[in-house]
Design an enzyme around this catalytic site. Sequence first.
Site, short mmCIF file in Angstrom:
data_model
loop_
_atom_site.label_atom_id
_atom_site.label_comp_id
_atom_site.label_asym_id
_atom_site.label_seq_id
_atom_site.Cartn_x
_atom_site.Cartn_y
_atom_site.Cartn_z
CG MET A 274 -2.02 -1.06 1.00
SD MET A 274 -2.46 -1.64 2.66
CE MET A 274 -1.46 -2.62 3.32
CG HIS A 275 4.76 1.42 0.05
ND1 HIS A 275 4.43 0.42 0.89
CD2 HIS A 275 5.59 1.12 -0.83
CE1 HIS A 275 5.45 -0.50 0.86
NE2 HIS A 275 6.07 0.00 -0.21
#
Length: 144
Positions: A51-52
């Site tokens: 999630m980045h």
Amino acid sequence: MKDSDSIVELKKTGSADVGFLSFFESQRDVPFEIKRVYYIYDVPAGTKRGMHAHRKLRQFLWCPYGAIKLVLDNGIEKKEYILDSPEKGLYVGEGVWRDMYWLKDNSVLCVAASDYYDESDYIRDYGEFLRLVREAYWKDENKL
Ligand code: T46
């Protein structure tokens, strides 16, 4: 210019009798000098990590044991890859949002990275990621 993600078939030696050995080499199989290696383990199945995106970091990922799904998103399209064999690696260039899903208990994710750990290279907000993609796209479109 961004280079695109791709699956790399790792070289393999050995035999079923004594087992196999796979390897890759910096600047040959992986298109950067490796400065850091880390690995993620003891993760229960069903876990989502990542999630980045990274501003500059390039990475090479492989899963020596288990199965892990990677969803890569360049802000325009998403691609899915499954790392489920020690003979497979995945190259991920800069500026790509990644989500990793553990498909089997205790799958191990190993990563070779082009640089040392630097939290300021991370983009952890998806809205900011999309804004940066639009900005870069706009600059590219208007290049003379
Ligand atoms: C990535 C995916 C595939 C460090 O202190 N040093 C390190 O070298 C790394 C990689 C992480 N950390 C710290 C930063 C966080 O406080 O370890 C903690 C967990 O990191 P994170 O939540 O970013 O873990 P993942 O699994 O979401 O992401 C990791 C890498 O951080 C990232 O670069 O691309 O694996």
